[in-house]
Design an enzyme around this catalytic site. Sequence first.
Site, PDB file in Angstrom:
ATOM      1  N   TYR A  54       6.876 -10.177   6.634  1.00  0.00           N
ATOM      2  CA  TYR A  54       6.856  -8.732   6.812  1.00  0.00           C
ATOM      3  C   TYR A  54       7.512  -8.361   8.134  1.00  0.00           C
ATOM      4  CZ  TYR A  54       3.613  -7.788   2.942  1.00  0.00           C
ATOM      5  OH  TYR A  54       3.026  -7.658   1.703  1.00  0.00           O
ATOM      6  N   ASP A  68       0.822  -1.202   0.000  1.00  0.00           N
ATOM      7  CA  ASP A  68       0.000   0.000   0.000  1.00  0.00           C
ATOM      8  C   ASP A  68       0.862   1.260   0.000  1.00  0.00           C
ATOM      9  OD1 ASP A  68      -2.351  -1.461  -0.006  1.00  0.00           O
ATOM     10  OD2 ASP A  68      -2.528  -1.474   2.189  1.00  0.00           O
TER      11      ASP A  68
END
Length: 247
Positions: free
Chosen positions: A109, A51
């Site tokens: 992540y 994003d």
Amino acid sequence: MRYFLEISYDGTAYHGWQVQNNAATVQQVLNDALSTILRQEISTIGSGRTDTGVHALNQVVHFDLPAEVQVQNLCYKLNRLLPWDISANEIRRVQDDASARFAAVSRSYLYRMHQRKNPFLEKRSYQYSFPVDLEAMNASCEIVKQWMDFESLSKVQTEVKTFQCEIFDAKWEEYNDEFHFHVSANRFLRGMIRAMVGTMLLVGEGKINLDTFAAILESRDRTRAGRSVPACGLYLKDIIYPKDVYI
């Protein structure tokens, strides 16, 4: 011939990974650079979308080239053309049907938080000055590792067929003046990690207990979970593929 290209980027200046109309994205900048160097239109497919403002220590993309095209020194040439906040790290030949997106078996992540003002971490880590109980937050990690349905941590109105994700590992650790959250899974939903961190912070501050944390996951209701923490602290860290995709 199909190739996997590993890249890194600072996502601060971009509206995410994926090409968009009237917005600067990492994918568009990379496509343009590859097309310029290779003198043909190149369209990359990434391992997944990041994003706006999210970074990548390692993103993998694939693209196809005719057999006669040589890729020696391609990373060197790309790095001379790409802006400072995107780097080309390695290119590897793969099976012609290998997909950077669908062949991945694991994605990892990192979320970074720091507690004291630090100008060198601005836009690369989330400054969170409230005291937190890291042991309690790691206890919440044990819960998510046993969970499968993460609808309560997904962005609403997202187009997915299932909210099922298998979490392989999740843990918080203290690193100098920072708190690092590491998580890996077979897949992630949109906004899932940032919502997960925001909900774990409620546990760390003692605002909810572990039973409530589990009840939030069970509810499948995004409004009951914590807020989405800022994108600046989130990094796509690693993508794992089966060894047989490489040639």
